[in-house]
Design an enzyme around this catalytic site. Structure first.
Site, short mmCIF file in Angstrom:
data_model
loop_
_atom_site.label_atom_id
_atom_site.label_comp_id
_atom_site.label_asym_id
_atom_site.label_seq_id
_atom_site.Cartn_x
_atom_site.Cartn_y
_atom_site.Cartn_z
N LEU A 135 0.82 -1.21 0.00
CA LEU A 135 0.00 0.00 0.00
C LEU A 135 0.86 1.26 0.00
O LEU A 135 1.71 1.45 0.85
CB LEU A 135 -0.87 -0.02 1.27
CG LEU A 135 -1.77 1.19 1.47
CD1 LEU A 135 -2.81 1.27 0.38
CD2 LEU A 135 -2.41 1.13 2.84
N ASP A 136 0.61 2.15 -0.93
CA ASP A 136 1.27 3.46 -0.99
C ASP A 136 2.78 3.35 -1.17
O ASP A 136 3.51 4.29 -0.90
CB ASP A 136 0.97 4.29 0.27
CG ASP A 136 -0.51 4.55 0.46
OD1 ASP A 136 -1.25 4.44 -0.54
OD2 ASP A 136 -0.92 4.85 1.58
#
Lengths: 279, 279, 279, 279
Positions: D222-223
């Protein structure tokens, strides 16, 4: 309990803030936020005060403020209320679209009452958003007739501001005089560089490394009205005039959007050829 | 006729601005510029007022202001006077040089009383500007001894602020506690990204397209003190960690310079872990 | 094994990159980095190639490249070597200081051979850095005499570039002709806005919301030479002309520093009134 | 006579540029623009070459290029052709609107084939532009079912990229694996600061003076996918978390738009966790 905005512009003198805030306190108005500025050259005082409270009689409050201010003071009391604007466009979509999208989602801070175009190009787009579009051709008629048609359409609405969202005709002093400090233009250069036509072509030919955009009030002198907001972006030798125009559109719409936000929140004072903007 | 700065921080309540400005007017102080801010979450009021006029007795004025403010208000009256700072450095020159050059030409807004380095590297440079340089090695001794030597040197001066101008040692809570809200650090990243050591190496490895610098007050928690000012610049895939560091120096010195300007003009309030900066 | 820089500017034609890279490969030169640009309007090709390898005979390589290029091609082979510059100044310190500090710490990419001032103001500062300072007054003499004194001083050094680091005299076409594309000026506005004297005063009077600085080569036409680099910063209604000048200094020194870095790394081509900058 | 884009990524070695340009010249391809980059840490070579000319047989050209390159080279030949994208959205309009407006006026560089929302909020808007809108609720079902519905819809189109235009659900590794380097996300912070949920709330609580937005490829973590583009803007103590979000929207849409432009012009290489962007 509503919010009230108090805008005051007057000759500077000792005790202004005390006098103003005392009057507001006497009317049970609480100051939420206050900005003031003194132009020491012109000896002018400007303040923008956000108050909360109930004012029974706006005229009384205004009169009392005037009684406690130097002569020829300007006092505006602005209750919370939606503003109305009209857009004048030609063929380019980017500023129009940015404004209509915000209007559609109620983040503009105003209602777009109509769009007037001197070409039909943008009719479909405006009508997607159920905003009336009026086509007023500038061809085969004098400027006075052209402008009278526009004025006639605008007069159907109670308008706070008229936004030239890439409107490519020069308006006459007569037209402008009808809407003093109410017409906002986006100019596709970093004024006062590249005044006039084809600023991106001028910028390309000069070989600049930065281009800009300027939102300003429209006055009689082309591109010389009070500047509200400006932005710039870097370009380089790989940009031709057309690519500069493409890159420039991004800041044109950003700077117009920023200027509109400031104007619609009543953060902008006009003072001669300049603006005071309480950001 | 001198200028006086009035800084007030207190619990928010109705009528504060009226009360404050009335007291100032009673002391024949004219308000030149006034900024205020209400933190609605913490219910705190902050104001910075530049006045002109002669105040016979600062204590009286301060007491009268306190009498008209909520309990536990903070009131500071700051007359125009040159401030004094000390610099702590390691080996990098760019922030030190920027500050000493401004000091040399009297545009810093403060006098640099001394430079303390944990390396000898920057002695020659400081001495070019006739600023005393003290070498305090951190080697072969405990942190407490190292810091005591620094404290001992600093105690020879009346200092308003201590600036860590690329000082590469972590200071202990004991040291910091002696100079509450008086130590300013420049961190070579856009905090809170890349906390800790080697931020440019971290930035390179993450492949960011922007790097930054942060000036902040130093508190017990490393790199977590109240942020005063930040800036960023674009980088790209052609930058390795060293080139990012070179590019970063330009914003490190710019952001530290900006933060110092704001602090030395008393434009910065600390509120918990944040700052209010009246630019 | 040294690095060699190959800069070529010629009429565009098919196969240029192939021809150039083949010649370099035949000389056992390995391409580390290569940038090219085609000006499609002027039909001009520009390339900057960083090579590693040993070139026995530069003349041979140059001739072979010319043999494989259109007529009237410009080919420059630049070995790694320190460049030399001279600075012309008046009274303002910020650009001078920025350059001398970098020179002092060997991060300038050139050696400052001397500083010439038409005032004595900056002598002390230059001499702190052991850089010769020469005072050449412009008073009580004609411009030709003034410039001859400067030329005479400059002729004592082998100079690559002359930097006008806030030099407030206008140089004659005769002077400029001696140093074609070798004189770099920092102008304190976002050219072409506010050409000429007192740009910050002009900016203040126009009420702009952004100010800028421009580094450019000096040609006969004042402020109209090829632009190398530009930067802008936001200002607002609280800035008077003097405060704009103070804020402007920060970008003046930043933009001059950036332009010098690009020039000293041979990243800048001049083409008519424009530059190609391979950043 | 069409344009052809040649993208090559391979191990670095001597003579690569010569070999590549010779093969192109043999196929009568003229180089219009060429960019190259060597990652010296990973010893990887990247080039993007715009050619004009007619290629009879793409396979032959590709094979010949491969024959002249190190083993395991990646060679892509991309003819001029419109790309297709799909958008995933939740409730926020600004990125969706920006993309649909550009699509409407044919300045996006791709065709939006469909919009999939996990809320109905944006259906009306998409349908104004005659773009199919599909509602796929994430409620009352497992993530696998939710994603399978999306995959099933996407499989109806030949898509080049999937754009998460403020899509507020976290996608599973299984979903992402189906579209390697094809999913682009806009994250509402300056990554790696404020990873995860509510970045504006985090930014407000930390008291930062700058906020940012990041466009990146989506990978399992994520990210943490390769960053394509980032932008930042200044905020101050007057911004609460909501106002930061409002201000942030402007750069979210700008940075996503910029990233899309670079991707749709095939200017972006992915290399491990980073991107090379030939701007």
């Amino acid at each position: 309990m509503n919010n009230l905005l108090v805008l005051i512009q007057c000759k500077d003198s000792v005790g202004l803030v005390t006098n103003i805030t005392r009057v507001l306190a006497q009317h049970q108005l609480n100051i939420i936020a206050m900005r003031e500025f003194v132009d020491e050259v012109k000896q002018q005082f400007f303040t923008r005060i956000e108050c909360s409270g109930i004012v029974e009689n706006h005229n009384n409050l205004q009169q009392e403020l005037l009684n406690n201010l130097p002569t020829e003071a300007g006092v505006r009391l602005i209750p919370e209320a939606e503003k109305s604007i009209a857009l004048l466009v030609t063929k380019e979509f980017h500023c129009l679209a940015d404004i209509l999208v915000r209007d559609n989602f109620k983040t503009l801070g105003a209602k777009v009452k109509c769009v007037i175009g001197n070409h039909e190009t943008l009719r479909d787009f405006a009508e997607k958003f159920e905003v009336p579009f009026f086509y007023v051709s500038h061809e085969d008629k004098g400027k006075a007739d052209f402008e009278n048609e526009i004025t006639s359409l605008l007069s159907n609405y109670q308008l706070d501001y008229i936004v030239l969202a890439k409107f490519m005709r020069i308006l006459s002093p007569d037209f402008i005089a009808q809407y003093s400090n109410q017409i906002i233009n986006i100019h596709h250069s970093f004024l006062p560089a590249f005044i006039g036509a084809n600023p991106y072509k001028q910028a390309f030919e000069r070989g600049v490394k930065i281009i800009g955009a300027t939102a300003h009030f429209v006055t009689n002198n082309l591109d010389e009205g009070p500047i509200i907001s400006q932005q710039t972006i870097h370009v380089n030798h790989t940009f031709d005039a057309k690519q500069m125009a493409v890159a420039g559109r991004e800041i044109e719409k950003a700077v117009l959007s920023k200027a509109l936000e400031q104007i619609l929140e009543d953060r902008v004072f006009v003072s001669g050829n300049k603006t005071i903007v309480f950001e």
